[in-house]
Write an enzyme that holds these catalytic residues in place. Structure first.
Site, PDB file in Angstrom:
ATOM      1  NE  ARG A  83      -4.915 -11.479  12.035  1.00 11.98           N
ATOM      2  CZ  ARG A  83      -3.594 -11.045  11.910  1.00 11.98           C
ATOM      3  NH1 ARG A  83      -2.794 -10.821  12.993  1.00 11.98           N
ATOM      4  NH2 ARG A  83      -3.029 -10.506  10.832  1.00 11.98           N
ATOM      5  CG  ASP A  84      -3.521  -6.708  11.919  1.00 13.57           C
ATOM      6  OD1 ASP A  84      -2.844  -6.682  12.986  1.00 13.57           O
ATOM      7  OD2 ASP A  84      -3.021  -6.143  11.091  1.00 13.57           O
ATOM      8  CG  HIS A 129      -0.763  -5.368   6.245  1.00 15.54           C
ATOM      9  ND1 HIS A 129      -1.879  -6.294   6.514  1.00 15.54           N
ATOM     10  CD2 HIS A 129      -0.843  -4.662   7.436  1.00 15.54           C
ATOM     11  CE1 HIS A 129      -2.262  -6.144   7.609  1.00 15.54           C
ATOM     12  NE2 HIS A 129      -1.696  -5.365   8.489  1.00 15.54           N
ATOM     13  CG  HIS A 187       0.194  -0.716  10.590  1.00 19.60           C
ATOM     14  ND1 HIS A 187      -0.144  -1.227  11.666  1.00 19.60           N
ATOM     15  CD2 HIS A 187      -0.080  -1.983   9.663  1.00 19.60           C
ATOM     16  CE1 HIS A 187      -0.547  -2.326  11.739  1.00 19.60           C
ATOM     17  NE2 HIS A 187      -0.553  -2.899  10.742  1.00 19.60           N
ATOM     18  CB  CYS A 228       2.593  -2.467  15.474  1.00 19.26           C
ATOM     19  SG  CYS A 228       4.012  -3.400  15.882  1.00 19.26           S
ATOM     20  CG  ASN A 272      -4.453  -2.752  10.372  1.00 21.47           C
ATOM     21  OD1 ASN A 272      -3.263  -3.270   9.791  1.00 21.47           O
ATOM     22  ND2 ASN A 272      -4.949  -3.148  11.349  1.00 21.47           N
TER      23      ASN A 272
END
Length: 299
Positions: free
Chosen positions: A12-13, A204, A206, A237, A246
């Site tokens: 997903r991300d 979470h 990055h 991002c 990530n």
């Protein structure tokens, strides 16, 4: 051994901002390989408007094609009530909502204030209680914002407390633009832990500035036992120039194994999954551990 839960966010991300089309079959192939490696929590897709995130337009097809395996969970993103209803109709048992710790980011990302974004979640939490669906809360920009710069730890703590009060079983703290260091992450965690139990927090991070694994380590030492990561370091991002995505799941797993933590994940199989999706996307893996192990195999 200390148990640590890894939430794999690659499908997903990691894939949501890909410019090239990633087929449903490729996404499901990745999820199958992750599950075969022992990953038990895989963020499968996002129930957002295809107009805004076209890469996630196949969310219903993804849910229908997920491998039904005992003990494997497939949370999905559901940013509003329409998304929640679609997710539940497709069989989701866990959804995630997201707010920001930065007013500027909230306005530019979802066109509303932090308070307004949280108010939008109230009907989701109410419906989830009735449906027996778990809700996870995400907070973005917990260290820095691309528009405001450094974010005050107290601001993160306030949003986390509100999401907890609404009914989030867990709060994922996202260093969205990857500017965090162990020192800034620990200051943030100290503020948040004063309002939310550490056992309900997840990291979470990055890896934009190469601090992802260091921040996981600092958070682990602080007491966190849940971490989000992305296979092969997929993602990034769109608001952070040069963001590398990530922190890679392979790198996080290697760290945790070195600390004596138990995740239930097989590193070699995980590296294979990362190599497979990297080849499918036509670029090298961003995981340093994977690159090292693949080179060692080839030698």
């Amino acid at each position: 051994m200390t148990a640590v839960r890894i939430i794999e966010v690659g499908p997903r991300d990691g894939l949501q901002n890909e410019k090239q089309v990633v087929t449903t079959a490729t996404k499901l192939g990745l999820i199958e390989r992750l599950a075969a490696a022992g990953v038990r929590h895989i963020e499968a897709t996002s129930f957002v408007s295809p107009k805004w995130v076209p890469q996630m337009a196949d969310h219903a097809e993804i849910m229908a094609g997920l491998p039904k395996l005992p003990g494997v969970h497939y949370p999905v993103l559901a940013p509003n009530m329409k998304g929640y209803e679609g997710a539940v109709a497709a069989g989701a048992k866990e959804v995630a909502v997201f707010a920001a710790a930065s007013e500027s980011f909230s306005q530019k990302n979802i066109n509303c204030s932090i308070a307004e974004s949280i108010a939008r979640f109230e009907p989701i939490f109410a419906a989830a209680r009735g449906d027996g669906v778990q809700v996870r809360g995400y907070i973005s920009c917990v260290i820095g914002c691309p528009y405001e710069g450094p974010v005050a730890p107290a601001a993160v703590a306030d949003v986390a407390q509100r999401l907890l009060e609404l009914g989030s079983y867990e709060i994922s703290l996202g260093d969205t633009i990857g500017t965090g260091t162990p020192a800034t992450v620990l200051r943030m965690l100290e503020a948040v832990a004063a309002k939310v139990p550490t056992g309900q927090l997840a990291g979470h991070y990055h890896d934009t500035y190469g601090m992802g694994v260091a921040n996981v380590h600092a958070s682990y030492q602080f007491g966190l036992r849940v971490f989000d990561s992305s296979i092969a370091g997929l993602g990034g991002c769109p608001y952070a120039k040069g963001a590398t995505g990530n922190v890679a799941t392979e790198d996080v797993l290697y760290l945790l194994q070195g600390l004596g933590a138990e995740t239930g994940i097989d590193l070699d199989k995980l590296v294979d999954a990362g190599a497979w999706i990297s080849e499918a996307l036509g670029r090298p893996t961003q995981s340093r551990v994977a690159r090292a192990l693949l080179a060692k195999r080839a030698a």
